[in-house]
Scaffold this active site. Sequence first.
Site, mmCIF file in Angstrom:
data_model
loop_
_atom_site.group_PDB
_atom_site.id
_atom_site.type_symbol
_atom_site.label_atom_id
_atom_site.label_comp_id
_atom_site.label_asym_id
_atom_site.label_seq_id
_atom_site.Cartn_x
_atom_site.Cartn_y
_atom_site.Cartn_z
ATOM 1 N N MET A 1 0.450 -0.998 0.119
ATOM 2 C CA MET A 1 -0.321 -0.366 0.442
ATOM 3 C C MET A 1 1.051 1.639 -0.086
ATOM 4 O O MET A 1 0.180 2.736 0.483
ATOM 5 C CB MET A 1 -0.523 -0.038 1.440
ATOM 6 C CG MET A 1 -1.786 -1.154 1.369
ATOM 7 S SD MET A 1 -3.420 -1.177 2.311
ATOM 8 C CE MET A 1 -2.854 -1.435 3.659
ATOM 9 N N HIS B 1 9.179 1.429 3.270
ATOM 10 C CA HIS B 1 10.167 0.962 4.170
ATOM 11 C C HIS B 1 10.501 -0.177 4.152
ATOM 12 O O HIS B 1 10.596 -1.257 3.248
ATOM 13 C CB HIS B 1 8.991 0.738 5.691
ATOM 14 C CG HIS B 1 8.004 -0.222 5.958
ATOM 15 N ND1 HIS B 1 8.819 -0.996 5.777
ATOM 16 C CD2 HIS B 1 6.809 0.381 6.139
ATOM 17 C CE1 HIS B 1 7.411 -1.953 6.304
ATOM 18 N NE2 HIS B 1 6.773 -1.276 6.939
ATOM 19 N N GLU B 2 11.333 0.261 5.347
ATOM 20 C CA GLU B 2 12.257 -1.733 4.993
ATOM 21 C C GLU B 2 11.793 -2.988 5.160
ATOM 22 O O GLU B 2 12.101 -3.679 4.177
ATOM 23 C CB GLU B 2 13.719 -1.741 6.266
ATOM 24 C CG GLU B 2 14.952 -0.797 6.263
ATOM 25 C CD GLU B 2 15.623 -1.067 4.949
ATOM 26 O OE1 GLU B 2 16.156 -1.815 4.340
ATOM 27 O OE2 GLU B 2 15.918 -0.551 4.012
ATOM 28 N N HIS C 1 9.385 -3.813 3.902
ATOM 29 C CA HIS C 1 8.232 -3.709 1.967
ATOM 30 C C HIS C 1 9.884 -3.940 1.447
ATOM 31 O O HIS C 1 10.285 -4.422 0.325
ATOM 32 C CB HIS C 1 8.310 -2.618 0.603
ATOM 33 C CG HIS C 1 6.702 -2.413 1.908
ATOM 34 N ND1 HIS C 1 6.735 -0.712 2.846
ATOM 35 C CD2 HIS C 1 5.724 -2.072 1.743
ATOM 36 C CE1 HIS C 1 5.263 -0.911 3.480
ATOM 37 N NE2 HIS C 1 4.541 -1.916 3.179
ATOM 38 N N GLN D 1 -10.002 -2.816 2.731
ATOM 39 C CA GLN D 1 -9.594 -3.477 3.829
ATOM 40 C C GLN D 1 -9.891 -2.526 4.515
ATOM 41 O O GLN D 1 -8.976 -2.988 5.887
ATOM 42 C CB GLN D 1 -7.945 -4.238 3.845
ATOM 43 C CG GLN D 1 -7.492 -3.242 3.333
ATOM 44 C CD GLN D 1 -6.328 -3.619 2.694
ATOM 45 O OE1 GLN D 1 -5.839 -4.354 1.341
ATOM 46 N NE2 GLN D 1 -5.195 -4.123 4.124
ATOM 47 N N GLY E 1 4.725 -10.013 4.338
ATOM 48 C CA GLY E 1 6.068 -10.262 4.850
ATOM 49 C C GLY E 1 4.726 -11.302 6.075
ATOM 50 O O GLY E 1 3.814 -11.246 6.181
ATOM 51 N N VAL F 1 11.008 -7.582 9.584
ATOM 52 C CA VAL F 1 11.956 -6.193 9.346
ATOM 53 C C VAL F 1 12.061 -5.692 11.049
ATOM 54 O O VAL F 1 10.829 -5.451 10.940
ATOM 55 C CB VAL F 1 12.415 -5.889 8.078
ATOM 56 C CG1 VAL F 1 13.331 -4.853 8.088
ATOM 57 C CG2 VAL F 1 12.111 -7.012 7.195
ATOM 58 N N ARG G 1 2.619 1.989 9.820
ATOM 59 C CA ARG G 1 1.626 3.188 11.176
ATOM 60 C C ARG G 1 2.970 3.462 11.846
ATOM 61 O O ARG G 1 1.896 4.510 12.646
ATOM 62 C CB ARG G 1 0.288 2.347 11.436
ATOM 63 C CG ARG G 1 -0.402 2.003 10.762
ATOM 64 C CD ARG G 1 -1.958 1.347 11.178
ATOM 65 N NE ARG G 1 -2.668 1.160 10.531
ATOM 66 C CZ ARG G 1 -3.271 0.240 9.209
ATOM 67 N NH1 ARG G 1 -2.807 -1.081 8.993
ATOM 68 N NH2 ARG G 1 -4.225 0.794 8.482
HETATM 69 O O1 PAF Z 1 -0.126 -5.958 3.430
HETATM 70 C C1 PAF Z 1 -0.337 -4.581 2.643
HETATM 71 O O2 PAF Z 1 0.363 -3.838 2.564
HETATM 72 C C2 PAF Z 1 -1.794 -5.171 2.379
HETATM 73 O O3 PAF Z 1 -2.868 -5.989 3.093
HETATM 74 C C3 PAF Z 1 -2.038 -5.682 0.799
HETATM 75 C C4 PAF Z 1 -1.443 -7.341 0.492
HETATM 76 C C5 PAF Z 1 -0.913 -4.956 -0.281
HETATM 77 C C6 PAF Z 1 -2.738 -6.101 0.272
HETATM 78 O O4 PAF Z 1 -3.412 -4.532 0.018
#
Ligand code: PAF
Length: 284
Positions: A30, A34-35, A37, A61, A147, A176, A187
Amino acid sequence: MHVARTIIETRVAIGATHWAGDTVGLVPTMGALHEGHLSLVRRAREECDFVVLTVFVNPTQFAPGEDYAQYPRAEERDLALAEAEGVDLVFAPSTEEMYPEGALTTVHVDELTEVMCGPSRPGHFDGVATVVAKLFSITMPNRAYFGEKDFQQLQVIRRMARDLDLPVEIVGCPTVREPDGLAISSRNAYLSAEDRRAAPALYRALLAGAGVASRGGRAEEVEETVRAALASEPRFQLQYVEARRPDTLQRDDLPGPPLVIAAAAYLGTTRLIDNVVVEKDSPR
Ligand code: PAF
């Protein structure tokens, strides 16, 4: 690096990659990278010929009253980071592109979504499963990287891929952490200085529970240990702590591992989640 805004553009680029016989690795995000990702991107880069990153703050979501509007958005920075990590294609669609008017289909995974974060985030996992199914259909990955910090999400996606026979390997990657143990999350940016100082107590409490689990403790004892450990940090408001079997997220009466010990807790208005997995052969 190709930045695609439309589904058709993405399909054409990735279709050509498959035709060339290259493997495609997908990292869905989304944004606000950050580290955590970037560790997924690096793993995908090591294992796949063509790496696709998706950046989409998925409205379905977030429940009403959650932080959809405030969720951090930093596209320019995200694109620069993606390029530096060698991402081949970023798919960053608009909400209208992903959810044209009149869509009537939702993906729902039973049971796994009824525990842990499920009761406090109604509809959340339906939103996740639906958008991830759409992203799989659009980007046709051979492997997709998620993750373990979002352990329940990972298991929901694994189950969806299995139940729907989706031809993608789901790869779970380790959480991580900051040097003090706090799991890295978009967050964390919401935390005040005092809350940030208190935040690593959540991981320490989970590790205390993991100690009990690895010595053969039952799920209730493990949970009680985590609750007691977190009580020493009064800034936390614990929402849940649950010790469950990692693959099914169910409970049974057998003591000891394997167990996932997962918790959600508020620091002020910021909701943090974290978990520790205790494997069967973990040291006592
Ligand atoms: O983990 C996330 O960032 C989100 O839930 C995802 C998997 C990209 C789906 O929107």
